[in-house]
Design a protein around this motif. Sequence first.
Motif, PDB file in Angstrom:
ATOM      1  N   TYR A 241      -2.139   3.937 -11.847  1.00 46.14           N
ATOM      2  CA  TYR A 241      -2.393   4.723 -10.644  1.00 46.14           C
ATOM      3  C   TYR A 241      -1.756   6.116 -10.754  1.00 46.14           C
ATOM      4  CZ  TYR A 241      -4.867   1.617  -7.468  1.00 46.14           C
ATOM      5  OH  TYR A 241      -5.838   0.866  -6.846  1.00 46.14           O
TER       6      TYR A 241
ATOM      7  N   ARG B  82      -3.027   8.790  -8.081  1.00 44.61           N
ATOM      8  CA  ARG B  82      -3.184   8.039  -6.840  1.00 44.61           C
ATOM      9  C   ARG B  82      -2.011   7.093  -6.594  1.00 44.61           C
ATOM     10  NH1 ARG B  82      -8.753   5.307  -8.252  1.00 44.61           N
ATOM     11  NH2 ARG B  82      -8.174   4.009  -6.461  1.00 44.61           N
TER      12      ARG B  82
ATOM     13  N   GLU C  42       0.514   7.148  -4.728  1.00 49.36           N
ATOM     14  CA  GLU C  42       0.926   6.937  -3.338  1.00 49.36           C
ATOM     15  C   GLU C  42       0.151   5.793  -2.677  1.00 49.36           C
ATOM     16  OE1 GLU C  42      -2.514   9.712  -3.417  1.00 49.36           O
ATOM     17  OE2 GLU C  42      -0.576   9.609  -4.476  1.00 49.36           O
ATOM     18  N   GLN C  43      -1.025   5.449  -3.204  1.00 43.73           N
ATOM     19  CA  GLN C  43      -1.823   4.380  -2.616  1.00 43.73           C
ATOM     20  C   GLN C  43      -1.171   3.003  -2.782  1.00 43.73           C
ATOM     21  OE1 GLN C  43      -5.933   4.442  -3.867  1.00 43.73           O
ATOM     22  NE2 GLN C  43      -6.097   6.653  -3.635  1.00 43.73           N
TER      23      GLN C  43
ATOM     24  N   LYS D 162       4.549   1.913  -0.210  1.00 41.91           N
ATOM     25  CA  LYS D 162       4.677   1.792   1.233  1.00 41.91           C
ATOM     26  C   LYS D 162       5.880   2.592   1.721  1.00 41.91           C
ATOM     27  CE  LYS D 162       2.856  -2.930   1.040  1.00 41.91           C
ATOM     28  NZ  LYS D 162       3.141  -4.367   1.321  1.00 41.91           N
TER      29      LYS D 162
ATOM     30  N   GLU E 128      -7.336  -2.241  -3.019  1.00 41.46           N
ATOM     31  CA  GLU E 128      -7.575  -0.884  -2.526  1.00 41.46           C
ATOM     32  C   GLU E 128      -8.268   0.005  -3.575  1.00 41.46           C
ATOM     33  OE1 GLU E 128      -7.035  -0.202   0.532  1.00 41.46           O
ATOM     34  OE2 GLU E 128      -6.164  -2.169   0.874  1.00 41.46           O
TER      35      GLU E 128
END
Length: 358
Positions: A179, A184, A186-187, A190, A355
């Motif tokens: 990721y 990405r 940050e996806q 949390k 996701e």
Amino acid sequence: MEFDLIHRYFKTPFGGLAQANPDTVLFGIGDDCATLRLAPDFHLFTSTDTLVEGVHFFSDDPPRVTGWKALASNLSDLAASGASPLGFTLNLSLPEIDENWLAGFSAGLLDIATRFNCPLVGGDTTSAGSNPLKTLSITVFGQAPASHLGFNRAHAKIGEEVWLSGTPGLARLGLLLEYQRRGRLEQLCKGNELPQVQALLAAMPAQLRQIAVSQLGMPVPRIELGLQLRGLASACLDLSDGLSGDLAHISSASEVSAILFQSSLESMWRKLWPEIDQQANAAGLLKILLEQTLAGGDDFELCWTAHPNRHDAIQSLKAGLHCVGVIEPGSGIWLQSQGASRERVSSCSFNHFAEIQN
């Protein structure tokens, strides 16, 4: 067209493996049903997994990696049952015919099938219609002596030890790296977790990065270990959804609690990453590592319970086996610190690819 694809990418390349097992595969690809022969006084074990593009694998993953992992996840279920492979079937639903993808997928599938002597014996290939995503479904067949009924999740007993193979959490690190490469990261993080994860990835040595990515894409099922655990383990499963979530299945089925020792999990990581204690924020890095170990998944390592009098026998099986906890009365999963204080761990497993949007 369908039969041409089956012959070119599956019947022909996999034919040799089936022919090498004439006592097991009586009839394979080409007939309405495959015919497999069990050894005398053996039981049949079977498991099915389905992988959907964009959910379980990236659209641009190397097809060889996808082929390997598709079968690896099923073989891991056999390992967790103490069964040896007999063969497998494959169903493919494809939005279009991509010869390059099929060639790579078939090659990866054949690599792992050959390694574990698990011939392809049948299946189906069909159009996905208007669905633009590939769907792969594999059913694997295995066998074990009739005296071995598998490692039932309800068989964990109070006082038994909790064991792990390998280093669960590695695949999660591989996913974080993937990721990050895609911009990405940050996806997957949390709250305020992002800077902690970034610091962890930045501190990882290059060799560990390579191991983590390999663990995510091409995990090696613990078939041999599963066979060796016959007569030693009570309850066992493979870690596909994360240590806390998977161990919770044993806890629930056996109506017990599982206590994980923080020091043992940290020691497990130190063996793989000895330089971590040289980092300025070693304690913080170990903390985030443990969080990824508990919540991550897709490692396909084994987690099992066993009586303490089996400890030395298990430890002698091979390197990379870790005793990390104990079974006690109660319920749920608990993490015990060095100060003997305990914190209940959420048993919610992380769904790695829920996701993914390619």
